[in-house]
Design a protein around this motif. Structure first.
Motif, mmCIF file in Angstrom:
data_model
loop_
_atom_site.group_PDB
_atom_site.id
_atom_site.type_symbol
_atom_site.label_atom_id
_atom_site.label_comp_id
_atom_site.label_asym_id
_atom_site.label_seq_id
_atom_site.Cartn_x
_atom_site.Cartn_y
_atom_site.Cartn_z
ATOM 1 N N MET A 46 0.833 -1.210 0.000
ATOM 2 C CA MET A 46 0.000 0.000 0.000
ATOM 3 C C MET A 46 0.867 1.260 0.000
ATOM 4 O O MET A 46 0.586 2.207 -0.741
ATOM 5 N N VAL A 47 1.916 1.276 0.808
ATOM 6 C CA VAL A 47 2.792 2.452 0.877
ATOM 7 C C VAL A 47 3.588 2.597 -0.421
ATOM 8 O O VAL A 47 3.695 3.702 -0.972
ATOM 9 N N SER A 48 4.125 1.503 -0.944
ATOM 10 C CA SER A 48 4.958 1.596 -2.153
ATOM 11 C C SER A 48 4.145 2.004 -3.375
ATOM 12 O O SER A 48 4.695 2.579 -4.314
ATOM 13 N N GLN A 49 2.849 1.749 -3.370
ATOM 14 C CA GLN A 49 1.997 2.180 -4.482
ATOM 15 C C GLN A 49 1.462 3.592 -4.286
ATOM 16 O O GLN A 49 0.691 4.088 -5.102
ATOM 17 N N GLY A 50 1.860 4.218 -3.183
ATOM 18 C CA GLY A 50 1.439 5.593 -2.936
ATOM 19 C C GLY A 50 -0.011 5.707 -2.517
ATOM 20 O O GLY A 50 -0.653 6.733 -2.738
ATOM 21 N N LEU A 51 -0.538 4.659 -1.886
ATOM 22 C CA LEU A 51 -1.936 4.688 -1.451
ATOM 23 C C LEU A 51 -2.067 4.699 0.067
ATOM 24 O O LEU A 51 -3.160 4.529 0.602
ATOM 25 N N ALA A 52 -0.939 4.915 0.749
ATOM 26 C CA ALA A 52 -0.917 5.062 2.205
ATOM 27 C C ALA A 52 0.384 5.743 2.582
ATOM 28 O O ALA A 52 1.372 5.657 1.849
ATOM 29 N N ARG A 108 11.421 3.205 3.486
ATOM 30 C CA ARG A 108 12.027 2.962 2.169
ATOM 31 C C ARG A 108 10.945 2.925 1.088
ATOM 32 O O ARG A 108 11.090 3.528 0.023
ATOM 33 N N GLU A 109 9.825 2.250 1.387
ATOM 34 C CA GLU A 109 8.722 2.160 0.422
ATOM 35 C C GLU A 109 8.118 3.541 0.159
ATOM 36 O O GLU A 109 7.790 3.879 -0.982
ATOM 37 N N GLN A 110 8.002 4.344 1.219
ATOM 38 C CA GLN A 110 7.434 5.685 1.047
ATOM 39 C C GLN A 110 8.370 6.582 0.238
ATOM 40 O O GLN A 110 7.914 7.317 -0.643
ATOM 41 N N SER A 111 9.661 6.509 0.496
ATOM 42 C CA SER A 111 10.629 7.306 -0.273
ATOM 43 C C SER A 111 10.570 6.949 -1.747
ATOM 44 O O SER A 111 10.619 7.831 -2.620
ATOM 45 N N SER A 112 10.453 5.661 -2.028
ATOM 46 C CA SER A 112 10.373 5.198 -3.412
ATOM 47 C C SER A 112 9.097 5.708 -4.090
ATOM 48 O O SER A 112 9.140 6.197 -5.228
ATOM 49 N N ALA A 113 7.958 5.599 -3.402
ATOM 50 C CA ALA A 113 6.688 6.059 -3.972
ATOM 51 C C ALA A 113 6.710 7.566 -4.210
ATOM 52 O O ALA A 113 6.238 8.052 -5.246
#
Length: 171
Positions: free
Chosen positions: A128-134, A142-147
């Motif tokens: 959810m975070v890596s897809q930019g939906l949270a 790391r997932e948020q920085s990538s998104a």
């Protein structure tokens, strides 16, 4: 000739074997009843929004993320509104179609189970975070920085932090 007490003859021969098995079965039954209840959830899955869902009769809140609320909208790069809260729920619904397992942590003030969950071996919060939906609240940096760098989902335009949006729109 040695004398045998009644007690030592209790466990000898066929009768002794039967008594020993009965005692072992009794201990097994008692031990099974003393085991704590399983931390596993089971039942039908249904998304409530982008970070919570029903797992049978349990309400589950994903740990470490906060997604836009169902009625929340975000702005695209061109300034057009889009239903980011509904899109987050749709993505969670898709993830819930897989083989889901959750590791429970505790319960929140709304009596929801707080958990880290996986779908087909993938961490649902991370997806959810890596897809930019949270947004990440604990971990998932790391997932948020990538998104954010890739301008995925809510990071493509502008949005109000879900916590701030809830504060401005009390139920």
């Amino acid at each position: 000739m040695p004398s045998y007490s009644r007690k030592s003859r209790l466990f000898s021969g066929r009768r002794g074997a039967v008594v020993a098995v009965m005692i072992l079965v009794a201990f097994a039954v008692i031990a099974a009843r003393l085991e704590p209840p399983s931390d596993r959830l089971s039942g039908q899955l249904r998304a409530s929004d982008g970070d919570s869902f029903h797992f049978g009769s349990d309400r589950v809140r994903l740990l470490g993320i906060d997604s836009p609320e169902l009625a929340q909208t975000c702005l695209s790069p061109s300034g057009a509104q889009w239903a980011c809260g509904k899109r987050a729920r749709e993505q969670l619904e898709t993830l819930l179609l897989g083989q889901v397992s959750c590791a429970q942590s505790s319960r929140d003030r709304f009596d929801r189970v707080l958990a880290n969950c996986q779908s087909d071996g993938r961490d649902i919060g991370a997806v959810m975070v890596s897809q930019g939906l949270a947004v990440a609240t604990e971990g998932y940096n790391r997932e948020q920085s990538s998104a954010r760098a890739a301008k995925r989902g809510i990071w493509a335009g502008t949005f109000e932090n879900p916590r701030a949006w809830r504060d401005r729109h009390p139920r």
